[in-house]
Design an enzyme around this catalytic site. Structure first.
Site, PDB file in Angstrom:
ATOM      1  N   HIS A  61       0.854  -1.210   0.000  1.00  0.00           N
ATOM      2  CA  HIS A  61       0.000   0.000   0.000  1.00  0.00           C
ATOM      3  C   HIS A  61       0.870   1.233   0.000  1.00  0.00           C
ATOM      4  O   HIS A  61       0.968   1.900   1.024  1.00  0.00           O
ATOM      5  CB  HIS A  61      -0.897  -0.010   1.229  1.00  0.00           C
ATOM      6  CG  HIS A  61      -2.068   0.909   1.132  1.00  0.00           C
ATOM      7  ND1 HIS A  61      -2.023   2.236   1.474  1.00  0.00           N
ATOM      8  CD2 HIS A  61      -3.336   0.683   0.744  1.00  0.00           C
ATOM      9  CE1 HIS A  61      -3.214   2.780   1.321  1.00  0.00           C
ATOM     10  NE2 HIS A  61      -4.025   1.850   0.876  1.00  0.00           N
ATOM     11  N   PHE A  62       1.446   1.649  -0.904  1.00  0.00           N
ATOM     12  CA  PHE A  62       1.689   1.140  -2.248  1.00  0.00           C
ATOM     13  C   PHE A  62       3.195   1.069  -2.398  1.00  0.00           C
ATOM     14  O   PHE A  62       3.879   2.002  -1.968  1.00  0.00           O
ATOM     15  CB  PHE A  62       1.067   2.072  -3.286  1.00  0.00           C
ATOM     16  CG  PHE A  62      -0.414   2.249  -3.105  1.00  0.00           C
ATOM     17  CD1 PHE A  62      -1.290   1.290  -3.597  1.00  0.00           C
ATOM     18  CD2 PHE A  62      -0.931   3.330  -2.420  1.00  0.00           C
ATOM     19  CE1 PHE A  62      -2.667   1.450  -3.442  1.00  0.00           C
ATOM     20  CE2 PHE A  62      -2.296   3.491  -2.262  1.00  0.00           C
ATOM     21  CZ  PHE A  62      -3.171   2.554  -2.764  1.00  0.00           C
TER      22      PHE A  62
END
EC number: 4.2.1.59
Length: 158
Positions: A61-62
């Site tokens: 994420h991410f």
């Protein structure tokens, strides 16, 4: 208690990580509060979370642009509010064992939180009826509002 606290009728307190581990059932990797820097009786609380690049959620994420998940900001608010509830339980000597997060309302995410940020969770009790508690919360980084929500919790006897 300080002279100012005596005069205003408030009891300000703090909780380091060891005290938090005694108050809350959460553990790594799901403990979202590192310290409580202010507790005003059963009325309000300020907790902090130091966001680091080493946290497992950043693997997905991410990977190329790490953003702290909004849902974990809400969880940090809930855990900060939970510290108020757990202190209350301990002070009352009740047989209540758990505080369960029940609802999220009026939730808004305003700005992304990234590694290196320190999030301050400001929680204020709105209401309390029997075993239900309602809170208004704000998450701030460097004074800037990054998320806000109203949440409720229930104290459950095992």
């Amino acid at each position: 208690m300080s002279e100012a606290a005596r005069e205003t009728g408030t009891e300000l307190g703090t909780a380091d990580i060891q005290t938090l581990l005694e108050l809350l059932p959460h553990r790594y990797p799901f403990l979202m509060v590192d310290r409580i820097v202010e507790i005003d009786r059963d009325e309000s609380c300020v907790g902090i979370k130091n966001v680091t690049a080493n946290e497992p959620q950043f693997m997905g994420h991410f990977p190329d642009m790490p953003v702290f998940p909004g849902v974990l900001l809400i969880e940090g608010m809930a855990q900060t509010a939970g510290a108020i509830c757990c202190r209350h339980i301990r002070a009352d000597g009740r047989n209540t064992k758990q505080v369960f997060f029940m609802t999220i309302d009026k939730c808004k995410f305003r700005k992304p939180v990234t590694p290196g940020d320190q999030v301050r969770f400001h929680m204020t009790k709105l209401n309390q009826r029997r075993t239900m508690w309602w809170f208004r919360g704000e998450a701030r980084v460097d004074g800037t509002l990054v998320a806000e929500a109203e949440i409720s919790a229930m104290l459950v006897t095992e």
